[in-house]
Design a protein around this motif. Structure first.
Motif, mmCIF file in Angstrom:
data_model
loop_
_atom_site.group_PDB
_atom_site.id
_atom_site.type_symbol
_atom_site.label_atom_id
_atom_site.label_comp_id
_atom_site.label_asym_id
_atom_site.label_seq_id
_atom_site.Cartn_x
_atom_site.Cartn_y
_atom_site.Cartn_z
ATOM 1 N N SER A 1 0.859 -1.184 0.000
ATOM 2 C CA SER A 1 0.000 0.000 0.000
ATOM 3 C C SER A 1 0.894 1.232 0.000
ATOM 4 C CB SER A 1 -0.887 -0.007 1.251
ATOM 5 O OG SER A 1 -1.477 1.249 1.437
ATOM 6 N N ILE A 2 0.435 2.279 -0.647
ATOM 7 C CA ILE A 2 1.229 3.507 -0.679
ATOM 8 C C ILE A 2 1.292 4.182 0.687
ATOM 9 C CG2 ILE A 2 0.879 3.981 -3.134
ATOM 10 C CD1 ILE A 2 -1.277 6.042 -2.255
ATOM 11 N N THR A 3 0.396 3.781 1.602
ATOM 12 C CA THR A 3 0.384 4.394 2.941
ATOM 13 C C THR A 3 1.431 3.781 3.869
ATOM 14 O OG1 THR A 3 -1.317 2.874 3.732
ATOM 15 C CG2 THR A 3 -2.065 4.965 2.775
ATOM 16 N N VAL A 4 1.978 2.611 3.516
ATOM 17 C CA VAL A 4 2.941 1.930 4.391
ATOM 18 C C VAL A 4 4.275 2.669 4.351
ATOM 19 C CG1 VAL A 4 4.228 -0.210 4.822
ATOM 20 C CG2 VAL A 4 1.816 -0.306 4.135
ATOM 21 N N LYS A 5 4.776 2.973 5.561
ATOM 22 C CA LYS A 5 6.057 3.685 5.693
ATOM 23 C C LYS A 5 7.154 2.807 6.291
ATOM 24 C CE LYS A 5 4.188 7.644 4.507
ATOM 25 N NZ LYS A 5 3.684 7.546 3.154
ATOM 26 N N ALA A 6 6.754 1.815 7.120
ATOM 27 C CA ALA A 6 7.735 0.982 7.825
ATOM 28 C C ALA A 6 7.169 -0.427 7.967
ATOM 29 C CB ALA A 6 8.047 1.577 9.190
ATOM 30 N N GLU A 7 8.074 -1.385 8.192
ATOM 31 C CA GLU A 7 7.665 -2.788 8.325
ATOM 32 C C GLU A 7 8.591 -3.503 9.301
ATOM 33 O OE1 GLU A 7 6.622 -6.603 5.409
ATOM 34 O OE2 GLU A 7 7.635 -4.862 4.567
ATOM 35 N N ILE A 8 8.032 -4.463 10.014
ATOM 36 C CA ILE A 8 8.823 -5.344 10.866
ATOM 37 C C ILE A 8 8.330 -6.774 10.629
ATOM 38 C CG2 ILE A 8 7.312 -5.001 12.867
ATOM 39 C CD1 ILE A 8 9.821 -5.333 14.664
ATOM 40 N N VAL A 9 9.292 -7.685 10.483
ATOM 41 C CA VAL A 9 8.983 -9.099 10.273
ATOM 42 C C VAL A 9 9.830 -9.908 11.245
ATOM 43 C CG1 VAL A 9 8.973 -11.005 8.623
ATOM 44 C CG2 VAL A 9 8.461 -8.689 7.841
ATOM 45 N N VAL A 10 9.172 -10.814 11.981
ATOM 46 C CA VAL A 10 9.849 -11.654 12.965
ATOM 47 C C VAL A 10 9.477 -13.104 12.682
ATOM 48 C CG1 VAL A 10 10.065 -12.195 15.433
ATOM 49 C CG2 VAL A 10 9.859 -9.808 14.691
ATOM 50 N N PRO A 11 10.493 -13.987 12.550
ATOM 51 C CA PRO A 11 10.203 -15.385 12.217
ATOM 52 C C PRO A 11 9.599 -16.171 13.379
ATOM 53 C CG PRO A 11 12.571 -15.059 12.459
ATOM 54 C CD PRO A 11 11.928 -13.716 12.624
ATOM 55 N N VAL A 12 8.835 -17.203 13.000
ATOM 56 C CA VAL A 12 8.267 -18.162 13.950
ATOM 57 C C VAL A 12 9.053 -19.454 13.787
ATOM 58 C CG1 VAL A 12 6.228 -19.492 14.608
ATOM 59 C CG2 VAL A 12 5.951 -17.159 13.727
ATOM 60 N N PHE A 13 9.635 -19.926 14.889
ATOM 61 C CA PHE A 13 10.416 -21.165 14.849
ATOM 62 C C PHE A 13 9.690 -22.274 15.590
ATOM 63 C CE2 PHE A 13 13.623 -17.839 14.414
ATOM 64 C CZ PHE A 13 14.369 -18.312 13.335
ATOM 65 N N VAL A 14 9.616 -23.444 14.961
ATOM 66 C CA VAL A 14 9.099 -24.648 15.606
ATOM 67 C C VAL A 14 10.203 -25.700 15.503
ATOM 68 C CG1 VAL A 14 7.361 -26.465 15.524
ATOM 69 C CG2 VAL A 14 6.688 -24.101 15.097
ATOM 70 N N ASN A 15 10.640 -26.191 16.653
ATOM 71 C CA ASN A 15 11.747 -27.159 16.703
ATOM 72 C C ASN A 15 12.968 -26.655 15.927
ATOM 73 O OD1 ASN A 15 10.179 -28.981 18.226
ATOM 74 N ND2 ASN A 15 9.225 -29.735 16.347
ATOM 75 N N GLY A 16 13.263 -25.366 16.080
ATOM 76 C CA GLY A 16 14.447 -24.782 15.459
ATOM 77 C C GLY A 16 14.299 -24.462 13.986
ATOM 78 N N GLU A 17 13.141 -24.732 13.403
ATOM 79 C CA GLU A 17 12.930 -24.481 11.975
ATOM 80 C C GLU A 17 12.020 -23.275 11.775
ATOM 81 O OE1 GLU A 17 11.067 -26.634 8.002
ATOM 82 O OE2 GLU A 17 11.189 -27.772 9.856
ATOM 83 N N ASN A 18 12.422 -22.386 10.866
ATOM 84 C CA ASN A 18 11.635 -21.207 10.518
ATOM 85 C C ASN A 18 10.455 -21.670 9.668
ATOM 86 O OD1 ASN A 18 10.589 -18.837 9.454
ATOM 87 N ND2 ASN A 18 12.555 -18.001 8.845
ATOM 88 N N ILE A 19 9.254 -21.665 10.258
ATOM 89 C CA ILE A 19 8.077 -22.171 9.548
ATOM 90 C C ILE A 19 7.134 -21.037 9.123
ATOM 91 C CG2 ILE A 19 8.164 -24.458 10.593
ATOM 92 C CD1 ILE A 19 5.489 -22.199 11.764
ATOM 93 N N GLY A 20 7.443 -19.824 9.539
ATOM 94 C CA GLY A 20 6.586 -18.701 9.184
ATOM 95 C C GLY A 20 7.052 -17.438 9.862
ATOM 96 N N GLN A 21 6.172 -16.448 9.882
ATOM 97 C CA GLN A 21 6.560 -15.163 10.444
ATOM 98 C C GLN A 21 5.341 -14.310 10.697
ATOM 99 O OE1 GLN A 21 7.809 -13.329 6.175
ATOM 100 N NE2 GLN A 21 9.055 -14.939 7.046
ATOM 101 N N ILE A 22 5.538 -13.361 11.587
ATOM 102 C CA ILE A 22 4.548 -12.304 11.759
ATOM 103 C C ILE A 22 5.082 -11.092 11.010
ATOM 104 C CG2 ILE A 22 5.469 -11.419 13.963
ATOM 105 C CD1 ILE A 22 2.464 -10.999 14.788
ATOM 106 N N ASP A 23 4.190 -10.432 10.300
ATOM 107 C CA ASP A 23 4.542 -9.292 9.463
ATOM 108 C C ASP A 23 3.662 -8.123 9.880
ATOM 109 O OD1 ASP A 23 5.263 -7.583 7.371
ATOM 110 O OD2 ASP A 23 3.993 -8.593 5.899
#
Length: 151
Positions: free
Chosen positions: A101-123
């Motif tokens: 979106s043109i309104t977005v100025k900043a972003e943060i993404v943090v991974p989700v780990f299950v048993n040490g594996e990156n299976i997703g993230q919150i954005d």
């Protein structure tokens, strides 16, 4: 700080076993978007099986066309490869940014780990320039660790 008051609410949502996982993830998104003024889009992306791509999961905010993101593409795709948090104070300064979106100025993404594996993230997208702090990172790491318990 608002984050300390949100932590027990996150834990409560996670353990609402009468709800589906997606319902709980959506409730987390709703909670964060409602209570953190500069969280304007909150969603989860998850790895699509063995494919090197992310699929959009539950989210709140403006609809997005970015329902599938290849590894390495955009901020989310980079986190899928790096396994590290990515804080972007100014999205316009990023070469490998997927504009939602043109309104977005900043972003943060943090991974989700299950048993040490990156299976997703919150954005999280923000319409506020440079709003994210180390406290946001620590809080979102807590959220991701709680989410990992139900995945």
């Amino acid at each position: 700080m608002i984050f300390e008051t949100l932590k027990p609410q996150i834990e409560t949502i996670v353990f609402q076993t009468e709800k589906t996982i997606n319902e709980r993830l959506l409730n987390i998104c709703e909670l964060l978007e409602k209570h953190v003024a500069y969280y304007n889009w909150v969603g989860f992306y998850f790895r699509n099986g063995l494919k090197e791509e992310l699929l959009l999961g539950p989210y709140v905010g403006e609809p997005t066309d970015h329902t599938v993101i290849p590894f390495g593409k955009g901020i989310c795709g980079q986190v899928a490869v790096s396994n590290k948090n990515f804080v972007v104070p100014d999205v316009s300064a990023q070469d490998n940014y997927i504009a939602c979106s043109i309104t977005v100025k900043a972003e943060i993404v943090v991974p989700v780990f299950v048993n040490g594996e990156n299976i997703g993230q919150i954005d999280i997208d923000s319409n506020t320039p440079d709003p994210f702090t180390k406290e946001d990172e620590r809080f979102l790491e807590f959220v991701c660790a709680e989410v990992a318990k139900i995945l």
